[in-house]
Design an enzyme around this catalytic site. Structure first.
Site, PDB file in Angstrom:
ATOM      1  N   GLU B 212       1.056  -1.284  -0.040  1.00 44.46           N
ATOM      2  CA  GLU B 212       0.138   0.030  -0.044  1.00 44.46           C
ATOM      3  C   GLU B 212       0.918   1.320   0.018  1.00 44.46           C
ATOM      4  O   GLU B 212       2.132   1.103   0.188  1.00 44.46           O
ATOM      5  CB  GLU B 212      -1.127  -0.009   1.348  1.00 44.46           C
ATOM      6  CG  GLU B 212      -0.268   0.230   2.619  1.00 44.46           C
ATOM      7  CD  GLU B 212      -1.359  -0.011   3.588  1.00 44.46           C
ATOM      8  OE1 GLU B 212      -2.440  -0.616   3.517  1.00 44.46           O
ATOM      9  OE2 GLU B 212      -0.833   0.468   4.748  1.00 44.46           O
ATOM     10  N   HIS B 251      -4.439   3.256   8.125  1.00 43.72           N
ATOM     11  CA  HIS B 251      -3.258   2.979   8.690  1.00 43.72           C
ATOM     12  C   HIS B 251      -2.288   3.831   8.839  1.00 43.72           C
ATOM     13  O   HIS B 251      -2.181   4.878   8.071  1.00 43.72           O
ATOM     14  CB  HIS B 251      -2.476   1.795   8.064  1.00 43.72           C
ATOM     15  CG  HIS B 251      -3.070   0.381   7.833  1.00 43.72           C
ATOM     16  ND1 HIS B 251      -3.100  -0.275   6.693  1.00 43.72           N
ATOM     17  CD2 HIS B 251      -3.944  -0.211   8.648  1.00 43.72           C
ATOM     18  CE1 HIS B 251      -3.749  -1.444   6.934  1.00 43.72           C
ATOM     19  NE2 HIS B 251      -4.453  -1.181   7.778  1.00 43.72           N
TER      20      HIS B 251
END
Lengths: 375, 295
Positions: B212, B251
């Site tokens: 990511e 996150h």
């Protein structure tokens, strides 16, 4: 969480790092008063967005009247969409050289690292891209902390005279203390000026605090959220991870990775996501309801896409949450749902009764949502 | 027996924070999966049992009365998580899975460095854990979406990994071991270290890497992969093409900052290393088909 330049400078100054003399002003008249004590001044818009200089957020004034004028203009303006409410009025420093000095975290090495460059005044993004050889890295073992030899390496990388060593060392030592004591992920001085008198002064300062550490810094936690848009604030209050984008397909999903993948798939199939909203794991009916209400009421949402991949999420709960939200929202907008997990059949039945189709495959749901916006 | 990486059917497991809501819930699910849980800790709760697992006050007591566990899984809240990790490291436990989300960055930096110097492997923090399919689950992933097979799955995210596992299953691919690196900026393991384990594992034929935005772990892996002498086929997916710079995407580690960590940079590096990059999760098994056919 980013701190304002003036806050970062207050901290730096408290740790003995030289910064220009200056004061905040909220009105042009205040700027006039501050400037009359300082002579030539620099007037700097206090905003939390980057690229302020290029966006015209920094002005130079020779007289208090010019300072007043500059403050007036800045306080009327917006920098990259953010309204300027405060300016910092500082004495103008005679600068011989602009340097770059920061302390951040090297994820790969899992250590704090000083980034040092003699080409200051440029955004580090551009600096690292254009002159990768001009950025020096000095790693710090978190079990050992700062040691003086680091400033000797930095001194030579910055091409500074030996006579600047004690100043530089004291600045770097303080930066490390600030990082540890404030739980910062970045302490940056750009530029760090080498003045005409041969002194080191932090002309600009940036500190970013690690969000996960805010619970142990109650004074800073109070400030949290001030850089967020009103929708981002609302979503945070509800406990969602939320980021505003500029498309028209509202996105609700669970897990950061899956939410991003949902947004990316929307782009892949020709649409544009309006937001990132992660409701987290094991979503209850109430959480689903609040998320759906938030996104249906969002002015940019034309279609809402709900993508829940449940391990332990109960699909009947998700379905009931959606139905409850629809009852409370007057906006009529199409909803596309994809969900998997426990009680899938029951969830599908509940939604179908209300005329909402439920998809099993993510691709099918995304394509359907995109097609609805293209109509 | 003893297949996959990091954990297998012989792994003796300790659960730290076993009496909490998450800890006890997942202890049950791990036991159901067949994980050998020998003990749990929770300060002040000695003498209790959680789903039949004996609870102790300290790791030292566990070692004295049950022998040394091979691995520990930490469910302790963020504020106390670092302390639990140090207790496990100093108890000489060699694999520690830290599920906890929201641990302060500087706490993580310290215990990750402390662990590495002592040869202790940390998985996470902020991870769904690690699971060798049909052998040992040391985590919180929904086990039923993973079918046994020969693909090694390594990821920075949770739910997206489950989605990918499901896509793989649909196409007949199963998983040897799945491992979540964790969503925080600093993690105990990175893609390179996990890939090296998979390259050596006889039960793994190919790797699916789920990255990511944020940081440069994918870029560094690509560079390593180009130069690696013995390697296995890798297919990658990177989430966050549509993520704006400067925003944390759920996150703590998923943020494009200081000009680093955007999708394009990762894409360029992976392509340069000739690692096929899927544009959607559903493309991953198709790219695997092509790659394995060529072999």
């Amino acid at each position: 969480m980013k701190l304002y330049e003036y806050e970062a400078k207050e901290i730096a100054s408290r740790y003995g790092i030289p910064v220009p003399r200056g004061k905040l002003a909220r009105t042009p008249d205040e700027a006039y008063i501050v400037a009359s004590e300082l002579g030539s001044t620099v007037i700097k818009a206090q905003v939390l967005v980057g690229g302020r200089g290029l966006a015209g957020g920094v002005k130079i004034a020779q007289t208090p009247w010019e300072a007043r004028e500059a403050a007036f203009k800045l306080l009327e303006s917006s920098i990259r969409g953010v309204k300027v409410n405060i300016v910092l009025v500082e004495e103008k420093i005679c600068v011989s050289r602009e340097l770059y000095l920061s302390l951040t975290i090297d994820r790969a090495m899992r250590k704090p690292v000083f980034l040092v460059s003699e080409m200051g005044g440029v955004e580090i993004e551009d600096l690292a891209r254009k002159y990768p050889g001009k950025v020096h890295r000095i790693h710090v073992d978190p079990e050992v902390g700062y040691s003086d030899y680091m400033s000797r390496i930095a001194l030579s990388a910055l091409n500074l005279p030996w006579s600047s060593l004690s100043e530089l060392s004291s600045i770097m030592k303080s930066m490390y203390r600030i990082m540890v004591e404030y739980d910062a992920e970045l302490v940056e001085f750009n530029p760090l000026a080498y003045s005409c008198e041969g002194k080191l002064i932090a002309l600009d300062a940036k500190i970013i605090i690690d969000d996960n550490s805010l619970p142990r810094h109650p004074d800073l936690q109070e400030l949290y959220g001030r850089e967020l848009t009103s929708y981002e604030k609302k979503a945070r209050e509800l406990g969602f991870s939320y980021v505003e984008l500029d498309g028209d397909i509202g996105v609700i999903s669970n897990g950061a990775g899956l939410t991003m993948a949902t947004m990316d798939s929307i782009l892949f199939y020709g649409g544009k996501p309006a937001n990132f909203l992660d409701i987290g794991g094991g979503a209850s009916r109430e959480r689903v309801r609040e998320a759906v209400k938030l996104m249906l009421n969002h002015p940019r949402t034309r279609v809402l896409l709900v993508n829940i991949f449940g391990g332990i999420t109960r699909c009947d709960e998700v379905a009931l949450g959606i139905i409850e939200a629809l009852k409370e929202v007057s906006q009529v907008k199409p909803i596309v749902v994809r969900m998997l997990g426990t009680n899938e059949e029951e969830g599908r039945r509940i939604l179908l009764e209300q005329g909402i189709s439920v998809f099993v495959e993510m691709d099918d749901a995304v394509k359907t949502a995109v097609n609805l916006t293209l109509k | 027996m003893g297949m996959g990486i990091l954990v297998n059917s012989n792994t003796r497991v300790l659960v730290q924070g076993v009496t909490g809501r998450e800890g006890s819930f997942h202890t049950k699910l791990m036991l159901d999966y067949g994980t050998k849980i020998v003990a749990g800790t929770s300060p002040g709760k000695r003498g209790n049992y959680v789903h039949g697992v004996p609870v102790y006050n300290t790791v030292r007591e566990v070692i004295a009365e049950q022998g040394s566990p091979d691995a520990s899984i930490v469910f302790v809240p963020a504020k106390f998580a670092a302390d639990a990790v140090y207790e496990a490291i100093d108890g000489n436990i060699k694999l520690i899975v830290v599920i906890t989300e929201g641990i302060p960055l500087h706490d993580e930096l310290k215990f990750v460095n402390y662990a590495r110097k002592r040869g202790v492997i940390i998985v996470g923090p902020n991870t769904p854990g690690v699971m060798t399919v049909e052998e040992c689950k040391l985590g919180i992933m929904p086990a039923h979406v993973f079918r046994k097979g020969r693909v090694g799955l390594v990821s920075r995210s949770g739910t997206l990994t489950y989605e990918v596992a499901r896509e793989l299953s649909k196409r007949g691919y199963g998983v040897s071991t799945v491992i979540g690196l964790g969503g925080d900026p600093v993690t105990g393991l990175d893609f390179i270290e996990v890939a090296e384990l998979f390259f050596k594992d006889k039960e793994t034929d190919a790797i699916v890497l789920i990255g990511e935005i944020g940081g440069d772990a994918e870029e560094r892996f690509a560079e390593y992969y180009s130069g690696a002498s013995s390697k296995k086929p890798v297919v990658a997916y990177v989430a966050g093409k549509t993520a704006p710079p400067g925003k944390k995407m759920g996150h703590a580690g998923a943020i494009i900052s200081m000009g680093m960590g955007d999708y394009e940079s990762k894409k360029k590096s992976l392509e340069k290393a000739r690692i096929p990059l899927a544009e959607t999760p559903s493309q991953i098994p198709l790219l695997l088909d092509e790659l394995l056919k060529k072999q």
